[in-house]
Enzyme design. Structure first.
Site: not given
Ligand SMILES: *Cc1c(COP(=O)(O)O)cnc(C)c1O
Length: 423
Positions: A60, A62, A206, A232, A235, A241
């Site tokens: 932990y 925080e 994003d 993220t 990807k 993750r």
């Molecule tokens: C995949 C994605 C997210 C969210 O990601 P998670 O890890 O699934 O919560 C946010 N924004 C965009 C543009 C995404 O493609």
């Protein structure tokens, strides 16, 4: 044996929980034997998986490095600082937060840092390729904020910057999102910046899907242009993750406070370690080559599909994904995706812009090349994929055809070992 000594394959799990061990083994096999074309997925390396599956899950912590609420942080502080330092180098960012549990929580932190409930926000509509967390009605971001979605042009399926500007001037959003989850074209961050400045909005980019491409210059970077950048880590970035947020120094305190204690408790330190490993891998020249190949493969697959009569939305791609409108093939996206899955080709059905069909049964498919490219596949495999997809879409209920193609896919996959997969 009481623990996994790393020499044999998960012996502790196999003896403690044979059911879960068997299921993981099955998933290992599925990921090895199929063509994984889900645009948001990839193969994390063995090193990333090892770091993510380590004892760091026990701790932990925080707070942030040297400002924690628990003792015993000598190691964790170094892990988090390494992850941050590598990401700063990789992305050229002033400040990085690596604690968001995933992409969606990273985006929520942006709302918490810059908005009050009820404020107006703008983002690309889900139906046009945007993400739920950019203000979609069913998302908390559409329920607690006044959401004004923008879309793409009907003529060329590109984001309509004139519409973005007009809507921004009319609604004066507090927060303007640019970022996509099913959009095959380059994002013009500078154009978004201009509009945000004209209306006094915070600009949030994003880059969840494209962060690997952004890190390597294969897609233009919003860092230094947007006020805050979220992503993220699993990807195109090919890590565990997780989520990360980049921002200018002036917003660092607000972002950090929003993540902890605003939204989250203890960070997932095993994930932070996995992110650090992925960042180290992404700093290698080979990762840039990989990201370039991802785009080359997506373009090649798009061309191969176009030549087989597929309607590729916007005519092609600039990035790692393709959107296909199956209307001219007389088959909706869902039965197509299900038939392809039986043939070992795994992708997702997806709405296309201006889709007349319902979101749960839309007209299109989304196809991404990050995972197959991680296996070293190239143009010949993209050609074969298009041939198989064409055959499946022409005869989606021909079970013997689907089984034959699944066999061919499996055979082809055998020549391309997948990172992280151990059989
Ligand atoms: C995949 C994605 C997210 C969210 O990601 P998670 O890890 O699934 O919560 C946010 N924004 C965009 C543009 C995404 O493609």
């Amino acid at each position: 044996m009481a623990f996994n000594d790393g020499k044999t394959k998960d012996p502790a799990l196999a003896s403690a929980d044979p059911e879960i061990a068997r299921l993981i083994e099955e998933e290992n096999r599925r990921e090895h034997e199929s063509m994984r074309l889900i645009a948001s997925e990839n193969y994390a390396s063995r090193a990333v998986l090892e770091a993510s599956g380590s004892c760091l899950t026990n701790k932990y912590s925080e707070g942030y490095a040297h400002k924690r609420y628990y003792e015993g942080q000598a190691v964790i502080d170094q892990v988090e600082e390494l992850a941050i330092a590598r990401l700063k180098t990789l992305f050229g960012a002033e400040h990085v937060n690596v604690q968001p549990y995933s992409g969606s929580p990273a985006n929520l932190a942006v709302y918490l840092a810059f908005c009050n409930a009820g404020d107006t926000v703008m983002g690309l509509a889900l139906a046009a390729g945007g993400h739920l967390t950019h203000g979609h009605t069913v998302s908390i971001t559409g329920k607690y904020f006044k959401s004004v979605p923008y879309g793409v042009r009907k003529s060329d399926y590109r984001i309509d910057m004139d519409q973005v500007r007009a809507l921004a001037k009319e609604h004066r959003p507090k927060l303007l999102w640019c970022g996509t989850t099913a959009y095959p074209r380059t994002l013009d961050f500078k154009a978004f910046r201009e509009i945000a400045d004209e209306v006094g909005a915070v600009l949030a980019a994003d880059i969840a899907h494209i962060s690997g491409l952004v890190a390597t210059g294969v897609h233009p970077s919003p860092i230094g242009i947007a006020d805050v950048v979220t992503s993220t880590t699993h990807k195109t970035f090919r890590g565990p993750r997780g989520g990360m947020i980049f921002c200018k120094k002036e917003h660092a305190a607000a972002i950090d406070k929003a993540v902890f204690p605003g939204l989250q408790g203890g960070p997932h330190n095993h994930t932070t370690a996995g992110i650090a490993v992925a960042a180290k891998e992404a700093l290698e020249p080979s990762f840039k080559t990989y990201c370039q190949e991802v785009v080359v493969n997506a373009k090649a697959l798009g061309e191969a599909l176009v030549s087989r009569g597929f309607d590729v939305v916007s005519g092609g791609t600039d990035n790692h994904l393709l959107l296909i409108d199956l209307t001219n093939k007389g088959l909706p996206g869902k039965p197509a995706a299900q038939a392809l899955d039986k043939a070992g080709i795994v992708l997702n059905y997806n709405a296309v812009p201006f889709d007349p069909r319902k979101p749960f049964d839309p007209s299109g498919l989304r196809i991404g090349t990050p995972a197959v490219t991680s296996r070293g596949m190239g143009r010949p495999e993209m050609e074969r994929l298009a041939t198989w997809m064409d055959a499946v879409v022409k005869a989606p209920t021909d079970e013997s055809l689907l089984a034959r193609i699944a066999g061919e896919v499996k055979e082809a996959c055998g020549h391309f070992p997948a990172p992280g997969i151990r059989l």
